[in-house]
Design a protein around this motif. Structure first.
Motif, PDB file in Angstrom:
ATOM      1  N   CYS A  51       0.896  -1.178  -0.187  1.00  0.00           N
ATOM      2  CA  CYS A  51      -0.140  -0.053   0.051  1.00  0.00           C
ATOM      3  C   CYS A  51       0.878   1.226  -0.056  1.00  0.00           C
ATOM      4  N   CYS A  54       0.243   3.169   3.658  1.00  0.00           N
ATOM      5  CA  CYS A  54       0.462   2.671   4.946  1.00  0.00           C
ATOM      6  C   CYS A  54       1.411   1.517   4.882  1.00  0.00           C
ATOM      7  N   PHE A  84      -5.224  -6.005   3.635  1.00  0.00           N
ATOM      8  CA  PHE A  84      -4.576  -5.196   2.770  1.00  0.00           C
ATOM      9  C   PHE A  84      -3.969  -3.766   3.133  1.00  0.00           C
ATOM     10  N   HIS A  85      -4.494  -3.490   4.300  1.00  0.00           N
ATOM     11  CA  HIS A  85      -4.236  -2.159   4.688  1.00  0.00           C
ATOM     12  C   HIS A  85      -3.960  -2.079   6.548  1.00  0.00           C
ATOM     13  N   CYS A  89      -5.099   3.127   8.009  1.00  0.00           N
ATOM     14  CA  CYS A  89      -4.710   3.559   6.280  1.00  0.00           C
ATOM     15  C   CYS A  89      -6.080   4.328   5.884  1.00  0.00           C
ATOM     16  N   ARG A  91      -6.501   4.595   2.911  1.00  0.00           N
ATOM     17  CA  ARG A  91      -7.112   4.034   1.745  1.00  0.00           C
ATOM     18  C   ARG A  91      -8.396   3.031   2.020  1.00  0.00           C
TER      19      ARG A  91
END
Ligand code: ZN
Length: 346
Positions: A51, A54, A84-85, A89, A91
């Motif tokens: 990512c 982060c 994924f984060h 984060c 995102r």
């Protein structure tokens, strides 16, 4: 040089171009959630993505399990054991539709992906046989000209409406169903679909007829995403006409996946704002629009009505022509809208 934390969607996608050609669908979705291709410092470790906000690293094997075409059952399983984060984060505002956290209370998640109604037969088809393994066609049906065979299929197969509306099966569900299937009571007559099971060659010819003449309409980009995952790679190759209400946090992922519909010709966009982006748009809006503008090679772009306090995009707005111009550029070429510090320069 653009700092890595502000790389735009197309810039993030470019980082995948060398090592991810075998799983481009996964790469597009990773870029949509803010990841770039990355290789850990130790060569012994597997490649993956990271990512840009982060720095969370995810191995390629795990991403392809979550985002690739590896069966339509039990998506919960595909997201197990990694994130994924990191927890805070920025995102995370771009939603991943099938991630367990994105599903309220996880209801029905374990049953995900079984597409009902007319697509049921397609989804349950056996894995495709490699071309080299296919047996020669000996049926007299194949001695007929193709046009005549198509005419026969057209007579036998049920007619899909000109517009096929696809809905979530339940509010909290990840399963989707056509409106006709949703509203129908009593058992379905699937006998007409049996022609699709006759053999692979007939399936190829007839399913193209079944899928490609109907506009698939979605009330949200999330529903479109769930549908596109459910029908798999083969189904996505047959989708030509789409009508979608966009402007939600799932847009980035949904358009990343729509990019894998290589035969897509006509897109109707229902965008609940009069401009490509409003001032100070949040990150999920910017990435959603970037995903839309990354599509290319369309024959036509239409703007449908939608309810919005801000007014919606239609042909009277100058930005409508900009979107149309971008999406109808030759397939695979770069768009002409520049990005500055990760934001679209519009
Ligand atoms: Zn992150």
């Amino acid at each position: 040089m653009t700092p890595i934390t502000t790389l735009s969607y197309p810039e993030r996608l470019t980082t995948f171009s060398d090592h991810w050609d075998d799983c481009l669908t996964t790469a597009r979705q990773l870029a949509a959630i803010g990841h770039v291709s990355d290789r850990p410092p130790l060569e012994s470790l597997e490649p993956g993505s990271r990512c840009i906000s982060c720095s969370q690293f995810v191995r390629k094997e795990l991403s392809t399990r979550a985002f690739g075409d590896n069966g339509t059952q039990d998506y919960m399983q595909h997201f197990r054991g990694f994130r994924f984060h990191t927890a805070h984060c920025e995102r995370l505002q771009v939603r991943i539709p099938l991630e367990p956290q994105a599903l309220l209370a996880g209801l029905y998640a374990s049953q995900l992906g079984s597409l009902v109604s007319k697509f049921e037969e397609m989804a349950s088809g056996k894995p495709a046989r490699e071309a080299s393994q296919r047996l020669p066609q000996t049926s007299s049906l194949f001695s007929l000209p193709t046009e005549l065979r198509l005419e026969i299929y057209a007579q036998i197969l049920p007619k899909l409406d000109e517009v096929t509306e696809v809905l979530p099966l339940n509010r909290d569900s990840s399963r989707v169903i056509t409106r006709a299937g949703y509203e129908k009571t009593g058992p379905r007559d699937t006998t007409k679909h049996n022609i699709l099971r006759t053999c692979r060659a007939i399936n190829d010819e007839a399913s193209d007829l079944l899928y490609s003449h109907s506009t698939f309409q979605f009330a949200s980009s999330k529903t479109m995403y769930l549908f596109l995952r459910s029908i798999g790679k083969r189904g996505r190759q047959l989708v030509h006409l789409v009508d979608v209400h966009c402007g939600s946090r799932e847009d980035a992922m949904a358009f990343a996946l729509l990019a894998s519909c290589e035969q897509l010709r006509v897109l109707t966009i229902r965008l609940p704002r009069p401009k490509i982006l409003l001032p100070r748009s949040p990150l999920w809006c910017v990435d959603g629009m970037s995903g839309l503008l990354e599509l290319s090679g369309l024959e036509a772009v239409k703007f449908g009505h939608c309810e919005s306090a801000f007014g919606c995009m239609d042909d009277s707005k100058p930005d409508a022509e900009v979107i149309r111009r971008e999406l109808t550029r030759p397939r695979g070429t770069s768009g002409s809208i520049r990005t500055i510090n990760g934001c679209l320069d519009v």
